[in-house]
Design a protein around this motif. Sequence first.
Motif, mmCIF file in Angstrom:
data_model
loop_
_atom_site.group_PDB
_atom_site.id
_atom_site.type_symbol
_atom_site.label_atom_id
_atom_site.label_comp_id
_atom_site.label_asym_id
_atom_site.label_seq_id
_atom_site.Cartn_x
_atom_site.Cartn_y
_atom_site.Cartn_z
ATOM 1 N N ALA A 10 0.918 -1.300 -0.065
ATOM 2 C CA ALA A 10 -0.057 -0.202 0.328
ATOM 3 C C ALA A 10 1.212 1.735 0.456
ATOM 4 C CB ALA A 10 -0.988 0.127 1.583
ATOM 5 N N GLU A 11 1.917 1.600 0.953
ATOM 6 C CA GLU A 11 3.147 2.593 0.991
ATOM 7 C C GLU A 11 3.701 2.365 -0.493
ATOM 8 O OE1 GLU A 11 3.196 5.049 2.888
ATOM 9 O OE2 GLU A 11 1.388 3.370 3.931
ATOM 10 N N ILE A 12 3.840 1.503 -1.246
ATOM 11 C CA ILE A 12 4.642 1.508 -2.278
ATOM 12 C C ILE A 12 3.545 2.555 -3.034
ATOM 13 C CG2 ILE A 12 5.223 0.344 -5.229
ATOM 14 C CD1 ILE A 12 6.999 -1.929 -2.176
ATOM 15 N N LEU A 13 2.495 2.000 -3.632
ATOM 16 C CA LEU A 13 1.387 2.334 -4.439
ATOM 17 C C LEU A 13 1.009 3.977 -3.804
ATOM 18 C CD1 LEU A 13 -0.820 -0.472 -4.732
ATOM 19 C CD2 LEU A 13 1.071 0.041 -6.404
ATOM 20 N N LYS A 14 1.444 4.266 -3.005
ATOM 21 C CA LYS A 14 1.283 5.783 -2.662
ATOM 22 C C LYS A 14 2.879 6.604 -3.347
ATOM 23 C CE LYS A 14 -1.878 5.061 1.879
ATOM 24 N NZ LYS A 14 -1.934 5.152 3.178
ATOM 25 N N GLN A 15 3.496 5.864 -2.927
ATOM 26 C CA GLN A 15 4.900 6.373 -3.423
ATOM 27 C C GLN A 15 4.740 6.424 -4.967
ATOM 28 O OE1 GLN A 15 7.779 4.748 -1.580
ATOM 29 N NE2 GLN A 15 9.344 4.765 -3.279
ATOM 30 N N VAL A 16 4.330 5.848 -5.367
ATOM 31 C CA VAL A 16 3.979 5.580 -6.820
ATOM 32 C C VAL A 16 3.460 6.691 -7.222
ATOM 33 C CG1 VAL A 16 3.396 4.476 -8.498
ATOM 34 C CG2 VAL A 16 4.863 3.576 -7.811
ATOM 35 N N ASN A 17 1.364 6.694 -6.433
ATOM 36 C CA ASN A 17 0.876 7.889 -7.337
ATOM 37 C C ASN A 17 1.822 9.287 -6.577
ATOM 38 O OD1 ASN A 17 -1.415 8.725 -7.497
ATOM 39 N ND2 ASN A 17 -1.878 9.523 -5.499
ATOM 40 N N LYS A 18 2.278 9.558 -5.892
ATOM 41 C CA LYS A 18 2.924 10.628 -5.737
ATOM 42 C C LYS A 18 3.950 11.077 -6.855
ATOM 43 C CE LYS A 18 5.645 12.920 -1.658
ATOM 44 N NZ LYS A 18 6.321 12.878 -0.181
ATOM 45 N N ALA A 19 5.098 9.552 -7.059
ATOM 46 C CA ALA A 19 5.749 10.221 -8.108
ATOM 47 C C ALA A 19 4.865 10.887 -9.202
ATOM 48 C CB ALA A 19 6.813 8.742 -8.277
ATOM 49 N N ASN A 20 3.541 9.733 -9.573
ATOM 50 C CA ASN A 20 3.354 10.210 -11.279
ATOM 51 C C ASN A 20 2.812 11.943 -11.364
ATOM 52 O OD1 ASN A 20 2.042 9.741 -13.777
ATOM 53 N ND2 ASN A 20 0.421 10.064 -12.417
ATOM 54 N N LYS A 21 2.235 12.479 -10.141
ATOM 55 C CA LYS A 21 1.983 13.783 -9.924
ATOM 56 C C LYS A 21 3.283 14.885 -9.833
ATOM 57 C CE LYS A 21 -1.998 13.119 -7.019
ATOM 58 N NZ LYS A 21 -2.763 12.988 -5.255
ATOM 59 N N ILE A 22 4.415 14.364 -9.429
ATOM 60 C CA ILE A 22 5.755 15.213 -9.614
ATOM 61 C C ILE A 22 5.632 15.315 -11.811
ATOM 62 C CG2 ILE A 22 8.202 14.945 -8.887
ATOM 63 C CD1 ILE A 22 7.027 14.535 -5.980
ATOM 64 N N THR A 23 6.214 13.654 -11.593
ATOM 65 C CA THR A 23 6.535 13.780 -12.809
ATOM 66 C C THR A 23 5.418 14.755 -13.824
ATOM 67 O OG1 THR A 23 7.227 11.545 -12.374
ATOM 68 C CG2 THR A 23 6.939 12.196 -14.855
ATOM 69 N N LEU A 24 4.252 14.921 -13.988
ATOM 70 C CA LEU A 24 3.691 15.675 -14.351
ATOM 71 C C LEU A 24 3.114 17.420 -14.466
ATOM 72 C CD1 LEU A 24 0.367 13.185 -14.067
ATOM 73 C CD2 LEU A 24 1.658 13.104 -16.314
ATOM 74 N N ASP A 25 3.914 17.257 -13.085
ATOM 75 C CA ASP A 25 4.381 18.709 -13.158
ATOM 76 C C ASP A 25 5.887 19.628 -13.406
ATOM 77 O OD1 ASP A 25 2.105 18.703 -11.359
ATOM 78 O OD2 ASP A 25 2.781 18.289 -9.374
ATOM 79 N N ASN A 26 6.896 18.510 -13.740
ATOM 80 C CA ASN A 26 8.067 18.466 -13.780
ATOM 81 C C ASN A 26 8.440 18.007 -14.987
ATOM 82 O OD1 ASN A 26 8.967 20.332 -11.852
ATOM 83 N ND2 ASN A 26 7.889 18.736 -10.992
ATOM 84 N N HIS A 27 7.048 17.196 -16.257
ATOM 85 C CA HIS A 27 7.759 16.625 -17.318
ATOM 86 C C HIS A 27 6.680 17.046 -18.532
ATOM 87 C CE1 HIS A 27 11.750 15.493 -16.016
ATOM 88 N NE2 HIS A 27 10.954 15.176 -14.623
ATOM 89 N N THR A 239 12.340 12.027 -5.037
ATOM 90 C CA THR A 239 14.245 13.197 -4.117
ATOM 91 C C THR A 239 14.033 14.181 -4.907
ATOM 92 O OG1 THR A 239 14.057 11.054 -2.900
ATOM 93 C CG2 THR A 239 16.582 12.544 -3.095
ATOM 94 N N PHE A 240 13.943 13.462 -6.998
ATOM 95 C CA PHE A 240 14.904 15.068 -7.565
ATOM 96 C C PHE A 240 14.236 14.576 -8.762
ATOM 97 C CE2 PHE A 240 18.747 11.877 -6.728
ATOM 98 C CZ PHE A 240 18.918 12.661 -5.289
ATOM 99 N N PRO A 241 12.934 15.257 -8.495
ATOM 100 C CA PRO A 241 11.828 16.046 -9.558
ATOM 101 C C PRO A 241 12.394 15.837 -11.018
ATOM 102 C CG PRO A 241 11.457 17.036 -7.547
ATOM 103 C CD PRO A 241 12.626 16.266 -7.114
#
Length: 333
Positions: A10-27, A239-241
């Motif tokens: 569950a924590e991994i899936l939360k982390q993936v969701n957060k990473a996805n949002k960061i990617t969309l905001d920066n790339h 860690t590195f957006p």
Amino acid sequence: MNKDNQINSAEILKQVNKANKITLDNHPNKISLERAIFLSWYCDKGDCAFCYMSTQKDKIRDPTKAKRRIPNILAEAEMCKRLDWNIEFLSGGYKSFKTSEIKDIACRIKDITGNGVWLNTGITKELEEYGNEVIGITGAVEVANPTLHNKICPSKPLNDISQMLDKSKDLGFKRAITIILGLGESLEDIDYLIDYIKDHHIDRVIFYSLNPHKETIYANESQPASLYYAAVVSKIRITFPKIEIICGTWIDNLANIGILILSGANGVTKFPLFKMFGTKYGKRVEEEIKWSGREIKGTFTDKTKLGKDKSDYDEKLNKYIRRYIKESLKNKY
């Protein structure tokens, strides 16, 4: 599945969701198809424990015969341009080509594609020989654990790789590292990887999953689990957006692509381009990208992009262009 595993997943899936949002905001909302162009199938070091070339060194009596013909290399670059694939880097084993030869190949590829190239051609002290035909230098760190690196890649000292990357920065080149997951590292080792990226100002991380080759110590090992792969990639993205992340997976693990994109990947790699082009496997890559909510840069299915059977650059490339097109056109869904 026990309760702890449920919590961890569950924590991994939360982390993936957060990473996805960061990617969309920066790339950009595009995923590139990446192609490493190999220069040779021989490596003078030949002792990386996971590597196919380590099984070939003692079998190749004449290393010059393991070198690819330059027109073949250039034809592959021209096909990448036609299909709008990125050239991930030029790659070759140690002492396969001289620095002057690699520079000439890079210059000619820039003439063909209009873009400089990344290099992944080993530790070198001749970086000053390169100019704007080279975008960046790749260090084969391979494993996110220095003790394991020294054991698995005994002839590629981390200190030498680090010095090369630092010098690359001083000379104005971008810096990349390759990391293979499944070599015995753990999630705890990712803190070391994070520190390494910070210390050496890395612009790009290229992740691969272990491909167990026969005759190596990893022959009977399995590839890393998709959620483990996702946990590592998403941690690096969070860690590195701004960093560029390329993820490699194999034809038998195409289902990894979607979750790796959601974890932060900007591009995907490690596919046999001309064998997969126009097949159900190529279509699957495009479907994985589509269902991750991204657009695709390049094509794995549009045969009109293959173009004519003559080079736009040099007639010496014609027979190789024809060969690549013929191989791609014979494929069927």
